[in-house]
Design an enzyme around this catalytic site. Sequence first.
Site, PDB file in Angstrom:
ATOM      1  N   THR A 114      24.781  -3.699   0.687  1.00 20.98           N
ATOM      2  CA  THR A 114      24.261  -3.724   2.049  1.00 20.98           C
ATOM      3  C   THR A 114      22.749  -3.958   2.023  1.00 20.98           C
ATOM      4  OG1 THR A 114      23.879  -1.328   2.119  1.00 20.98           O
ATOM      5  CG2 THR A 114      26.038  -2.124   2.865  1.00 20.98           C
ATOM      6  N   GLY A 154      16.827  -7.691   2.522  1.00 21.98           N
ATOM      7  CA  GLY A 154      15.577  -7.055   2.109  1.00 21.98           C
ATOM      8  C   GLY A 154      15.222  -7.387   0.673  1.00 21.98           C
ATOM      9  N   GLY A 155      13.995  -7.083   0.298  1.00 26.03           N
ATOM     10  CA  GLY A 155      13.528  -7.422  -1.040  1.00 26.03           C
ATOM     11  C   GLY A 155      14.316  -6.760  -2.147  1.00 26.03           C
ATOM     12  N   SER A 204      15.099   7.459  -1.935  1.00 30.19           N
ATOM     13  CA  SER A 204      13.645   7.312  -2.009  1.00 30.19           C
ATOM     14  C   SER A 204      13.026   8.535  -2.657  1.00 30.19           C
ATOM     15  CB  SER A 204      13.063   7.142  -0.596  1.00 30.19           C
ATOM     16  OG  SER A 204      11.659   7.278  -0.589  1.00 30.19           O
ATOM     17  N   TYR A 230      12.390  10.104   8.037  1.00 31.16           N
ATOM     18  CA  TYR A 230      12.779   9.215   6.935  1.00 31.16           C
ATOM     19  C   TYR A 230      13.041  10.020   5.663  1.00 31.16           C
ATOM     20  CZ  TYR A 230      12.439   5.492   3.425  1.00 31.16           C
ATOM     21  OH  TYR A 230      12.684   4.641   2.371  1.00 31.16           O
TER      22      TYR A 230
END
Length: 239
Positions: A8, A12-13, A134, A147
């Site tokens: 997914t 994005g990068g 993250s 986040y």
Amino acid sequence: MEKVALVTGVSGGIGKAIAERLLKDGFYVYGQFRSNEADLIKWKDQVNNGENIYFIKANLMEEEDIKKLTHNLPPLTAFVHCAGQSLYGFLEDYTVEEINNLWQVHVVAPALIMKNLSSNFRTKKNSSIIIVSSIWGDVGAALESIYASVKAAQITFVKSMAKEWASSGVRINSVLPGLIHTKMNETFSEEELEEIISDIPLGRMGVADDVAGVVSFLISSSSAYITGQQLKINGGWEG
């Protein structure tokens, strides 16, 4: 047996880097995206001669789109959830919609994808799932409280599901990137980046390929005894 992966956030990068690495590893890759289709088509022509990669447009904010995404897939050997979005600011300035959107794309969406694909994975030995979390999910972050919170939820979800599906031969891990050179970090000024980099023992920002290499390892048979873990990709930086 063919190796097939769903990735997914492939627009994005980091998502692109992971898809490209899995193609090199011999996978057929199904890449979910929500926007930037024209850029993806150009990129596809430059990667693996445009072969063995297929794009699926789906909005992970919508349950019906998630159903369509998982319904049309062939049997999978790997799933990498890389889709996500950031949100900067003070908590009191966030809207309910912004908070719900982060929760949806980072936690609800991968949970629903795995729920819908449970019979696929639990009846197939030696499959692997990776959630791209993250560093902030581990240590927290001012001005990124929501986040960081949803990223922490991803980590706990991985730990729990790794135990739940272990007996079925499904390995589930997460990776925790630190400062990676992507569009998400373009909001930092040059001075801010230099200050952060000065705290990173390896002395540089990470690149998307750094993340892709770890994902490739966690999916491979070389990590056959690793599940429920969080691998930090941060150059030694703890945030």
